[in-house]
Design a protein around this motif. Structure first.
Motif, PDB file in Angstrom:
ATOM      1  N   GLU A 155       0.864  -1.186   0.000  1.00  0.00           N
ATOM      2  CA  GLU A 155       0.000   0.000   0.000  1.00  0.00           C
ATOM      3  C   GLU A 155       0.895   1.229   0.000  1.00  0.00           C
ATOM      4  OE1 GLU A 155      -3.721   2.095   2.443  1.00  0.00           O
ATOM      5  OE2 GLU A 155      -3.131   0.014   2.841  1.00  0.00           O
ATOM      6  N   TYR A 156       0.568   2.160  -0.872  1.00  0.00           N
ATOM      7  CA  TYR A 156       1.353   3.386  -1.007  1.00  0.00           C
ATOM      8  C   TYR A 156       0.398   4.557  -1.150  1.00  0.00           C
ATOM      9  CZ  TYR A 156       4.453   6.872  -3.134  1.00  0.00           C
ATOM     10  OH  TYR A 156       5.148   8.020  -3.409  1.00  0.00           O
ATOM     11  N   GLU A 157       0.704   5.657  -0.479  1.00  0.00           N
ATOM     12  CA  GLU A 157      -0.159   6.842  -0.552  1.00  0.00           C
ATOM     13  C   GLU A 157       0.631   8.031  -1.058  1.00  0.00           C
ATOM     14  OE1 GLU A 157      -3.020   9.558   2.354  1.00  0.00           O
ATOM     15  OE2 GLU A 157      -2.725   7.421   2.785  1.00  0.00           O
ATOM     16  N   GLU A 158       0.040   8.754  -1.983  1.00  0.00           N
ATOM     17  CA  GLU A 158       0.658   9.951  -2.548  1.00  0.00           C
ATOM     18  C   GLU A 158      -0.414  11.012  -2.754  1.00  0.00           C
ATOM     19  OE1 GLU A 158       3.641  12.441  -4.082  1.00  0.00           O
ATOM     20  OE2 GLU A 158       3.827  10.494  -3.067  1.00  0.00           O
ATOM     21  N   LYS A 159      -0.312  12.109  -2.020  1.00  0.00           N
ATOM     22  CA  LYS A 159      -1.277  13.220  -2.124  1.00  0.00           C
ATOM     23  C   LYS A 159      -2.712  12.720  -2.029  1.00  0.00           C
ATOM     24  CE  LYS A 159       1.812  16.131  -4.871  1.00  0.00           C
ATOM     25  NZ  LYS A 159       2.030  16.857  -6.148  1.00  0.00           N
ATOM     26  N   ARG A 160      -2.944  11.915  -1.015  1.00  0.00           N
ATOM     27  CA  ARG A 160      -4.267  11.368  -0.647  1.00  0.00           C
ATOM     28  C   ARG A 160      -4.770  10.291  -1.606  1.00  0.00           C
ATOM     29  NH1 ARG A 160      -5.381  16.843   0.229  1.00  0.00           N
ATOM     30  NH2 ARG A 160      -6.975  16.895  -1.377  1.00  0.00           N
ATOM     31  N   SER A 161      -4.067  10.004  -2.694  1.00  0.00           N
ATOM     32  CA  SER A 161      -4.420   8.862  -3.532  1.00  0.00           C
ATOM     33  C   SER A 161      -3.782   7.604  -2.931  1.00  0.00           C
ATOM     34  CB  SER A 161      -3.896   9.040  -4.964  1.00  0.00           C
ATOM     35  OG  SER A 161      -4.755   9.869  -5.717  1.00  0.00           O
ATOM     36  N   ARG A 162      -4.577   6.544  -2.828  1.00  0.00           N
ATOM     37  CA  ARG A 162      -4.079   5.272  -2.277  1.00  0.00           C
ATOM     38  C   ARG A 162      -3.836   4.288  -3.423  1.00  0.00           C
ATOM     39  NH1 ARG A 162      -8.210   2.761   0.755  1.00  0.00           N
ATOM     40  NH2 ARG A 162      -6.644   1.259   1.511  1.00  0.00           N
ATOM     41  N   PHE A 163      -2.688   3.648  -3.388  1.00  0.00           N
ATOM     42  CA  PHE A 163      -2.320   2.659  -4.393  1.00  0.00           C
ATOM     43  C   PHE A 163      -2.141   1.315  -3.698  1.00  0.00           C
ATOM     44  CE2 PHE A 163      -1.123   6.765  -5.980  1.00  0.00           C
ATOM     45  CZ  PHE A 163      -1.389   6.720  -7.343  1.00  0.00           C
ATOM     46  N   LEU A 164      -2.963   0.349  -4.058  1.00  0.00           N
ATOM     47  CA  LEU A 164      -2.919  -0.977  -3.454  1.00  0.00           C
ATOM     48  C   LEU A 164      -2.337  -1.967  -4.464  1.00  0.00           C
ATOM     49  CD1 LEU A 164      -6.503  -1.020  -1.888  1.00  0.00           C
ATOM     50  CD2 LEU A 164      -4.374  -0.156  -0.878  1.00  0.00           C
ATOM     51  N   GLY A 165      -1.185  -2.538  -4.145  1.00  0.00           N
ATOM     52  CA  GLY A 165      -0.530  -3.465  -5.056  1.00  0.00           C
ATOM     53  C   GLY A 165      -0.789  -4.907  -4.670  1.00  0.00           C
ATOM     54  N   HIS A 166      -1.065  -5.736  -5.659  1.00  0.00           N
ATOM     55  CA  HIS A 166      -1.261  -7.177  -5.446  1.00  0.00           C
ATOM     56  C   HIS A 166      -0.486  -7.953  -6.505  1.00  0.00           C
ATOM     57  CE1 HIS A 166      -4.769  -5.489  -3.324  1.00  0.00           C
ATOM     58  NE2 HIS A 166      -4.680  -6.563  -2.563  1.00  0.00           N
ATOM     59  N   LEU A 167       0.347  -8.884  -6.067  1.00  0.00           N
ATOM     60  CA  LEU A 167       1.126  -9.721  -6.969  1.00  0.00           C
ATOM     61  C   LEU A 167       0.795 -11.186  -6.701  1.00  0.00           C
ATOM     62  CD1 LEU A 167       3.640  -9.600  -9.019  1.00  0.00           C
ATOM     63  CD2 LEU A 167       4.962 -10.369  -7.042  1.00  0.00           C
ATOM     64  N   ARG A 168       0.655 -11.970  -7.767  1.00  0.00           N
ATOM     65  CA  ARG A 168       0.363 -13.391  -7.613  1.00  0.00           C
ATOM     66  C   ARG A 168       1.196 -14.204  -8.607  1.00  0.00           C
ATOM     67  NH1 ARG A 168      -1.693 -11.510  -3.910  1.00  0.00           N
ATOM     68  NH2 ARG A 168      -3.721 -11.930  -2.932  1.00  0.00           N
ATOM     69  N   PRO A 169       1.687 -15.375  -8.183  1.00  0.00           N
ATOM     70  CA  PRO A 169       2.294 -16.301  -9.145  1.00  0.00           C
ATOM     71  C   PRO A 169       1.202 -16.994  -9.944  1.00  0.00           C
ATOM     72  CG  PRO A 169       2.317 -17.249  -6.932  1.00  0.00           C
ATOM     73  CD  PRO A 169       1.761 -15.863  -6.802  1.00  0.00           C
ATOM     74  N   VAL A 170       1.393 -17.155 -11.239  1.00  0.00           N
ATOM     75  CA  VAL A 170       0.417 -17.817 -12.113  1.00  0.00           C
ATOM     76  C   VAL A 170       1.169 -18.706 -13.096  1.00  0.00           C
ATOM     77  CG1 VAL A 170      -1.395 -16.050 -11.948  1.00  0.00           C
ATOM     78  CG2 VAL A 170       0.419 -15.819 -13.665  1.00  0.00           C
ATOM     79  N   GLU A 186       8.976 -13.987 -13.988  1.00  0.00           N
ATOM     80  CA  GLU A 186       8.029 -14.495 -14.980  1.00  0.00           C
ATOM     81  C   GLU A 186       6.917 -15.242 -14.250  1.00  0.00           C
ATOM     82  OE1 GLU A 186      10.326 -15.520 -18.905  1.00  0.00           O
ATOM     83  OE2 GLU A 186      11.352 -16.490 -17.240  1.00  0.00           O
ATOM     84  N   ASN A 187       5.895 -15.644 -15.020  1.00  0.00           N
ATOM     85  CA  ASN A 187       4.734 -16.335 -14.442  1.00  0.00           C
ATOM     86  C   ASN A 187       4.175 -15.542 -13.256  1.00  0.00           C
ATOM     87  OD1 ASN A 187       5.047 -18.272 -16.358  1.00  0.00           O
ATOM     88  ND2 ASN A 187       5.631 -19.911 -14.969  1.00  0.00           N
ATOM     89  N   ALA A 188       3.945 -14.271 -13.500  1.00  0.00           N
ATOM     90  CA  ALA A 188       3.470 -13.369 -12.450  1.00  0.00           C
ATOM     91  C   ALA A 188       2.471 -12.380 -13.022  1.00  0.00           C
ATOM     92  CB  ALA A 188       4.641 -12.605 -11.832  1.00  0.00           C
ATOM     93  N   VAL A 189       1.496 -12.012 -12.191  1.00  0.00           N
ATOM     94  CA  VAL A 189       0.529 -10.981 -12.545  1.00  0.00           C
ATOM     95  C   VAL A 189       0.491  -9.963 -11.412  1.00  0.00           C
ATOM     96  CG1 VAL A 189      -1.371 -12.373 -11.596  1.00  0.00           C
ATOM     97  CG2 VAL A 189      -1.883 -10.467 -13.138  1.00  0.00           C
ATOM     98  N   CYS A 190       0.431  -8.686 -11.771  1.00  0.00           N
ATOM     99  CA  CYS A 190       0.380  -7.616 -10.776  1.00  0.00           C
ATOM    100  C   CYS A 190      -0.783  -6.688 -11.094  1.00  0.00           C
ATOM    101  CB  CYS A 190       1.691  -6.826 -10.776  1.00  0.00           C
ATOM    102  SG  CYS A 190       1.781  -5.532  -9.507  1.00  0.00           S
ATOM    103  N   VAL A 191      -1.565  -6.377 -10.083  1.00  0.00           N
ATOM    104  CA  VAL A 191      -2.665  -5.422 -10.203  1.00  0.00           C
ATOM    105  C   VAL A 191      -2.452  -4.327  -9.159  1.00  0.00           C
ATOM    106  CG1 VAL A 191      -5.158  -5.036 -10.076  1.00  0.00           C
ATOM    107  CG2 VAL A 191      -4.274  -7.212 -10.960  1.00  0.00           C
ATOM    108  N   VAL A 192      -2.476  -3.079  -9.602  1.00  0.00           N
ATOM    109  CA  VAL A 192      -2.392  -1.948  -8.673  1.00  0.00           C
ATOM    110  C   VAL A 192      -3.687  -1.155  -8.774  1.00  0.00           C
ATOM    111  CG1 VAL A 192      -1.226   0.197  -8.063  1.00  0.00           C
ATOM    112  CG2 VAL A 192       0.119  -1.808  -8.744  1.00  0.00           C
ATOM    113  N   THR A 193      -4.372  -1.075  -7.661  1.00  0.00           N
ATOM    114  CA  THR A 193      -5.646  -0.362  -7.574  1.00  0.00           C
ATOM    115  C   THR A 193      -5.403   1.042  -7.040  1.00  0.00           C
ATOM    116  OG1 THR A 193      -6.839  -2.421  -7.134  1.00  0.00           O
ATOM    117  CG2 THR A 193      -7.904  -0.362  -6.466  1.00  0.00           C
ATOM    118  N   ARG A 194      -6.028   2.032  -7.688  1.00  0.00           N
ATOM    119  CA  ARG A 194      -5.873   3.407  -7.220  1.00  0.00           C
ATOM    120  C   ARG A 194      -7.213   3.978  -6.784  1.00  0.00           C
ATOM    121  NH1 ARG A 194      -4.633   8.945 -10.686  1.00  0.00           N
ATOM    122  NH2 ARG A 194      -4.360  10.326  -8.893  1.00  0.00           N
ATOM    123  N   TYR A 195      -7.227   4.475  -5.542  1.00  0.00           N
ATOM    124  CA  TYR A 195      -8.350   5.264  -5.055  1.00  0.00           C
ATOM    125  C   TYR A 195      -7.930   6.732  -5.138  1.00  0.00           C
ATOM    126  CZ  TYR A 195     -10.890   1.203  -3.336  1.00  0.00           C
ATOM    127  OH  TYR A 195     -11.598   0.017  -3.249  1.00  0.00           O
TER     128      TYR A 195
END
Length: 207
Positions: free
Chosen positions: A14-29, A89-98
């Motif tokens: 989780e990372y915050e910058e100027k009140r925007s929140r960034f939630l990172g999720h990484l999974r092996p696939v 490799e064999n990885a997926v990453c999703v970063v959600t921004r509020y």
């Protein structure tokens, strides 16, 4: 087989910058279908977020990314560059921004998405997948610490230990190094340990 790197497990950040929140999720696939499914799950879970940006790398297969309506080149590609930089490799990453109500600019967005992706990678850890020679080693209790010390020097990995009348170790050694390891262990124990090669296995080991 050539060695390659994968996430050791799931990772989050989780990372915050100027009140925007960034939630990172990484999974092996293992497949592109697995990666797409995880992206869909994250979009459903964070359906109220402004953006769900993503990327994935499949070994010998697809490499994809999406900015999900962020300015072009500020999200998916910078996230993908983190995976490429780490050799994962064999990885997926999703970063959600509020969205926090303050515009970050292209440079700010790029840095924020990369930090969230890198944080998820660091949380997951990295494993190397390679071909190993699996060995069974039986030794006296009095020689156990000598065995462990020598195996460490040979960059071998102890995957299992059984304590019975003697100590039995299941060990992974670099492919093709079984004879050398056997010789070293025989020298350390005056020939008292019994070493048996049990074939080759492909396995991921944390770096």
């Amino acid at each position: 087989m050539d060695e390659y790197y994968i996430p050791s497990g799931p990772g989050e950040s989780e990372y915050e910058e100027k009140r925007s929140r960034f939630l990172g999720h990484l999974r092996p696939v293992e497949t592109e279908e697995d990666a797409r499914q995880f992206i869909t799950e994250m979009k459903k879970k964070y359906h109220d977020a402004r953006h769900n940006c993503w990327c994935y790398r499949i070994r010998g297969g697809a490499v994809r990314y999406s900015d999900d309506a962020e300015p072009q080149g500020t999200a998916g590609l910078p996230m993908l560059e983190i995976l490429q930089r780490e050799g994962i490799e064999n990885a997926v990453c999703v970063v959600t921004r509020y969205f926090g109500g303050v515009l970050l600019g292209t440079g700010g967005l790029l840095r924020a998405y990369q930090k969230a992706a890198k944080g998820a990678v660091e949380d997951a850890g990295i494993s190397v997948v390679r071909a190993w020679t699996r060995m069974n080693i039986v030794c006296e209790y009095s020689d156990y610490e000598k065995i462990r010390s020598e195996l460490e020097q040979q960059d071998a990995v102890i995957s299992d230990t059984e304590y019975g009348e003697k100590v039995t170790l299941t060990v992974l050694v670099t492919q093709g190094q079984g004879a050398l390891v056997t010789e070293k262990l025989q020298d350390r124990t005056a020939g008292k340990c019994v070493c048996t090669e049990e074939g080759t296995v492909n396995q991921a080991i944390p770096t």
